[in-house]
Design a protein around this motif. Structure first.
Motif, PDB file in Angstrom:
ATOM      1  N   ILE A 173       0.535  -0.914  -0.103  1.00 51.58           N
ATOM      2  CA  ILE A 173       0.083   0.068  -0.339  1.00 51.58           C
ATOM      3  C   ILE A 173       0.913   1.047  -0.024  1.00 51.58           C
ATOM      4  CG2 ILE A 173      -1.717  -1.095   0.949  1.00 51.58           C
ATOM      5  CD1 ILE A 173      -1.358   0.257   3.845  1.00 51.58           C
ATOM      6  N   ASP A 174       0.497   2.291  -0.361  1.00 51.33           N
ATOM      7  CA  ASP A 174       0.891   3.592  -0.412  1.00 51.33           C
ATOM      8  C   ASP A 174       1.509   4.427   1.394  1.00 51.33           C
ATOM      9  OD1 ASP A 174       1.475   3.694  -2.798  1.00 51.33           O
ATOM     10  OD2 ASP A 174      -0.462   4.993  -3.675  1.00 51.33           O
ATOM     11  N   GLY A 175       2.293   4.843   1.009  1.00 50.62           N
ATOM     12  CA  GLY A 175       2.475   5.595   2.807  1.00 50.62           C
ATOM     13  C   GLY A 175       1.796   6.783   2.696  1.00 50.62           C
ATOM     14  N   LYS A 176       1.911   7.300   4.106  1.00 51.57           N
ATOM     15  CA  LYS A 176       1.424   8.714   4.412  1.00 51.57           C
ATOM     16  C   LYS A 176       2.279   9.786   3.329  1.00 51.57           C
ATOM     17  CE  LYS A 176       0.990   8.035   8.958  1.00 51.57           C
ATOM     18  NZ  LYS A 176       1.988   8.458  10.657  1.00 51.57           N
ATOM     19  N   PRO A 177       1.766  10.303   2.392  1.00 48.81           N
ATOM     20  CA  PRO A 177       0.701  11.563   2.682  1.00 48.81           C
ATOM     21  C   PRO A 177      -0.609   9.962   2.106  1.00 48.81           C
ATOM     22  CG  PRO A 177       1.808  13.096   0.536  1.00 48.81           C
ATOM     23  CD  PRO A 177       3.044  11.833   0.930  1.00 48.81           C
ATOM     24  N   ALA A 178      -0.265   9.571   1.587  1.00 48.23           N
ATOM     25  CA  ALA A 178      -0.934   9.254   0.694  1.00 48.23           C
ATOM     26  C   ALA A 178      -2.538   8.278   2.413  1.00 48.23           C
ATOM     27  CB  ALA A 178      -1.200   7.532   0.730  1.00 48.23           C
ATOM     28  N   PRO A 179      -3.523   8.472   2.293  1.00 46.46           N
ATOM     29  CA  PRO A 179      -4.562   7.552   3.418  1.00 46.46           C
ATOM     30  C   PRO A 179      -4.582   6.611   4.075  1.00 46.46           C
ATOM     31  CG  PRO A 179      -6.180   8.481   1.896  1.00 46.46           C
ATOM     32  CD  PRO A 179      -4.697   8.816   1.193  1.00 46.46           C
ATOM     33  N   ASP A 180      -3.999   5.766   2.616  1.00 51.61           N
ATOM     34  CA  ASP A 180      -3.983   4.023   3.058  1.00 51.61           C
ATOM     35  C   ASP A 180      -3.647   3.325   4.951  1.00 51.61           C
ATOM     36  OD1 ASP A 180      -3.694   4.928   0.210  1.00 51.61           O
ATOM     37  OD2 ASP A 180      -3.773   3.407  -0.625  1.00 51.61           O
ATOM     38  N   MET A 181      -2.496   3.672   4.929  1.00 50.32           N
ATOM     39  CA  MET A 181      -2.209   2.738   6.680  1.00 50.32           C
ATOM     40  C   MET A 181      -3.547   3.403   6.751  1.00 50.32           C
ATOM     41  SD  MET A 181       1.299   4.386   6.313  1.00 50.32           S
ATOM     42  CE  MET A 181       1.837   3.397   7.827  1.00 50.32           C
ATOM     43  N   GLU A 200      -2.090  13.442  14.333  1.00 49.39           N
ATOM     44  CA  GLU A 200      -0.413  13.001  13.702  1.00 49.39           C
ATOM     45  C   GLU A 200      -0.149  14.725  13.966  1.00 49.39           C
ATOM     46  OE1 GLU A 200       1.464  12.583  12.006  1.00 49.39           O
ATOM     47  OE2 GLU A 200       0.345  10.663  10.838  1.00 49.39           O
ATOM     48  N   ASP A 201       0.754  14.674  13.819  1.00 50.71           N
ATOM     49  CA  ASP A 201       2.252  15.934  14.231  1.00 50.71           C
ATOM     50  C   ASP A 201       2.784  16.122  12.937  1.00 50.71           C
ATOM     51  OD1 ASP A 201       4.829  15.122  15.483  1.00 50.71           O
ATOM     52  OD2 ASP A 201       4.099  13.387  14.536  1.00 50.71           O
ATOM     53  N   ALA A 202       2.729  15.179  12.259  1.00 47.53           N
ATOM     54  CA  ALA A 202       3.306  15.978  11.176  1.00 47.53           C
ATOM     55  C   ALA A 202       2.991  16.052   9.551  1.00 47.53           C
ATOM     56  CB  ALA A 202       4.306  14.371  10.311  1.00 47.53           C
ATOM     57  N   LEU A 203       3.337  16.772   8.900  1.00 45.13           N
ATOM     58  CA  LEU A 203       2.874  17.458   7.855  1.00 45.13           C
ATOM     59  C   LEU A 203       2.304  16.505   7.081  1.00 45.13           C
ATOM     60  CD1 LEU A 203       4.543  21.155   6.528  1.00 45.13           C
ATOM     61  CD2 LEU A 203       2.777  20.223   8.591  1.00 45.13           C
ATOM     62  N   SER A 204       2.771  15.487   6.160  1.00 45.03           N
ATOM     63  CA  SER A 204       1.899  14.983   5.764  1.00 45.03           C
ATOM     64  C   SER A 204       1.080  13.154   6.351  1.00 45.03           C
ATOM     65  CB  SER A 204       3.447  13.241   5.644  1.00 45.03           C
ATOM     66  OG  SER A 204       4.273  12.619   6.477  1.00 45.03           O
ATOM     67  N   GLY A 205       1.318  13.557   7.902  1.00 45.85           N
ATOM     68  CA  GLY A 205       0.418  12.811   8.141  1.00 45.85           C
ATOM     69  C   GLY A 205      -1.418  13.180   7.885  1.00 45.85           C
ATOM     70  N   VAL A 206      -1.229  15.367   8.305  1.00 41.17           N
ATOM     71  CA  VAL A 206      -2.468  15.588   8.382  1.00 41.17           C
ATOM     72  C   VAL A 206      -2.798  15.231   7.022  1.00 41.17           C
ATOM     73  CG1 VAL A 206      -2.354  16.555  10.262  1.00 41.17           C
ATOM     74  CG2 VAL A 206      -1.655  17.561   8.052  1.00 41.17           C
ATOM     75  N   GLN A 207      -1.970  15.194   6.173  1.00 36.76           N
ATOM     76  CA  GLN A 207      -2.123  15.352   4.166  1.00 36.76           C
ATOM     77  C   GLN A 207      -2.654  13.975   4.575  1.00 36.76           C
ATOM     78  OE1 GLN A 207       1.345  16.265   2.688  1.00 36.76           O
ATOM     79  NE2 GLN A 207       1.571  18.261   2.722  1.00 36.76           N
ATOM     80  N   ALA A 208      -2.078  13.343   4.885  1.00 34.79           N
ATOM     81  CA  ALA A 208      -2.900  11.278   4.660  1.00 34.79           C
ATOM     82  C   ALA A 208      -4.847  11.611   5.119  1.00 34.79           C
ATOM     83  CB  ALA A 208      -2.046  10.785   5.440  1.00 34.79           C
ATOM     84  N   GLY A 209      -4.542  12.082   6.183  1.00 37.72           N
ATOM     85  CA  GLY A 209      -5.927  12.319   7.108  1.00 37.72           C
ATOM     86  C   GLY A 209      -6.927  12.405   6.452  1.00 37.72           C
ATOM     87  N   ALA A 210      -6.529  14.160   5.688  1.00 34.79           N
ATOM     88  CA  ALA A 210      -7.150  15.090   5.009  1.00 34.79           C
ATOM     89  C   ALA A 210      -8.030  14.595   3.444  1.00 34.79           C
ATOM     90  CB  ALA A 210      -7.182  16.149   4.484  1.00 34.79           C
ATOM     91  N   VAL A 230      -2.997  23.194  10.055  1.00 41.13           N
ATOM     92  CA  VAL A 230      -4.176  23.645   9.469  1.00 41.13           C
ATOM     93  C   VAL A 230      -3.952  23.622   7.969  1.00 41.13           C
ATOM     94  CG1 VAL A 230      -5.773  25.520   9.449  1.00 41.13           C
ATOM     95  CG2 VAL A 230      -5.257  25.092  11.564  1.00 41.13           C
ATOM     96  N   ASP A 231      -3.181  24.429   7.708  1.00 45.93           N
ATOM     97  CA  ASP A 231      -2.723  24.523   5.377  1.00 45.93           C
ATOM     98  C   ASP A 231      -2.924  23.125   5.816  1.00 45.93           C
ATOM     99  OD1 ASP A 231      -3.224  26.998   6.242  1.00 45.93           O
ATOM    100  OD2 ASP A 231      -1.205  27.462   6.131  1.00 45.93           O
ATOM    101  N   ASN A 232      -2.609  22.195   6.085  1.00 46.45           N
ATOM    102  CA  ASN A 232      -2.198  20.758   5.562  1.00 46.45           C
ATOM    103  C   ASN A 232      -3.395  19.726   5.745  1.00 46.45           C
ATOM    104  OD1 ASN A 232       0.583  20.332   3.941  1.00 46.45           O
ATOM    105  ND2 ASN A 232       0.836  22.333   5.497  1.00 46.45           N
ATOM    106  N   GLY A 233      -4.430  19.971   6.276  1.00 46.39           N
ATOM    107  CA  GLY A 233      -5.374  18.978   7.195  1.00 46.39           C
ATOM    108  C   GLY A 233      -6.197  19.622   8.200  1.00 46.39           C
ATOM    109  N   ALA A 234      -5.619  19.577   9.489  1.00 42.11           N
ATOM    110  CA  ALA A 234      -5.448  19.334  10.869  1.00 42.11           C
ATOM    111  C   ALA A 234      -7.406  20.327  10.980  1.00 42.11           C
ATOM    112  CB  ALA A 234      -4.704  20.367  11.438  1.00 42.11           C
ATOM    113  N   GLU A 235      -8.540  19.982  11.388  1.00 41.04           N
ATOM    114  CA  GLU A 235      -9.057  20.628  11.534  1.00 41.04           C
ATOM    115  C   GLU A 235      -8.881  21.085  12.874  1.00 41.04           C
ATOM    116  OE1 GLU A 235     -12.573  18.054  10.257  1.00 41.04           O
ATOM    117  OE2 GLU A 235     -11.106  16.240  10.035  1.00 41.04           O
ATOM    118  N   MET A 236      -8.712  20.602  14.247  1.00 40.84           N
ATOM    119  CA  MET A 236      -8.040  21.417  15.025  1.00 40.84           C
ATOM    120  C   MET A 236      -6.977  20.728  15.542  1.00 40.84           C
ATOM    121  SD  MET A 236     -10.463  18.677  17.911  1.00 40.84           S
ATOM    122  CE  MET A 236     -10.136  19.239  19.583  1.00 40.84           C
TER     123      MET A 236
END
Length: 247
Positions: A173-181, A200-210, A230-236
């Motif tokens: 599967i694809d790793g972060k920033p893909a949401p697959d994991m 998540e604390d990483a930009l690639s991690g919140v990108q994956a979530g978003a 926030v800019d990379n996908g965190a909602e809070m």
């Protein structure tokens, strides 16, 4: 919804699962990874005359939260350096993406052995709270060292589901920033993505979530910055997981 977790200030929305990144979220091993990447790239850049020199800004921009070899590839590309991919079996020091990544892994293991690791108290408090509620929990980490870190921090017995860099390789599967994991972790917990919280604390991690269809993406600011998360996908965004203790 049974075994539900209500997060403060989220309009009484309830969730059934927490999908935690490890390094920088549950344990301060993000600092160990930062030191290992710095040690490896500083030596590599100096040896090969690569400029500009490696900095912590490079870690957050190109490396943080990504699978190891993706981080190597991205950081080298930022300096116009392209190496053969090589094989995960390449010895440390081999002039390939995998060889450079394995050099970093050796540095990480050395620092972890020298310094050890303890989980953040606020993270333990949230884990205890969610266990009492019966909320399902998984660790979702790009690192292949996740099992060793969980063991060293005394957390291995708290998580039956761990989706890490080893699982990425085994499942293809694809790793972060893909949401697959994160989706795979929710599936293994038996919970829908929409009922799961990504932490998540990483930009690639919140990108994956978003990039997925998860119920909520929480950023933990351990240095990446509130605005960047926030800019990379965190909602809070929180500074410690104890802030997520609700009902």
């Amino acid at each position: 919804m049974n075994n539900a977790w209500a997060i403060p200030h989220r309009d009484d929305r309830r969730f059934s699962a927490a999908l935690f990144d490890l390094d920088g979220v549950l344990t301060p091993t993000a600092e160990v990874h930062m030191k290992a990447w710095n040690r490896m790239f500083t030596d590599y850049f100096a040896k090969h005359g690569i400029t500009p020199q490696y900095t912590d800004e490079d870690y957050f921009a190109y490396v943080d939260g990504k699978p190891r070899y993706d981080g190597v590839r991205a950081c080298l590309a930022s300096r116009g350096v392209v190496l053969p991919e090589g094989s995960p079996d390449d010895p440390a020091g081999t002039e390939t993406v995998c060889g450079v990544g394995n050099t970093k892994n050796d540095a990480f293991e050395a620092i972890l052995h020298e310094e050890g690791v303890e989980a953040y108290p606020g993270s333990i408090a949230l884990i205890d709270h969610l266990e009492k509620l019966g909320v399902a929990m998984a660790v979702v980490s790009s690192s292949r060292n996740a099992p060793a870190v969980l063991e060293a921090a005394g957390l291995a017995h708290r998580f039956e589901v761990v989706v890490d860099g080893n699982v990425v390789a085994a499942e293809g599967i694809d790793g972060k920033p893909a949401p697959d994991m994160f989706s795979l972790a929710a599936q293994r917990l038996g919970v829908a993505d929409q009922d799961s919280v990504v932490v998540e604390d990483a930009l690639s991690g919140v990108q994956a979530g978003a990039a997925g269809d998860f119920g909520l993406v929480v950023g933990v600011d351990r240095g990446a910055g509130v605005d960047a998360l926030v800019d990379n996908g965190a909602e809070m965004v929180v500074t410690g997981l104890e802030e997520l203790i609700g009902q």
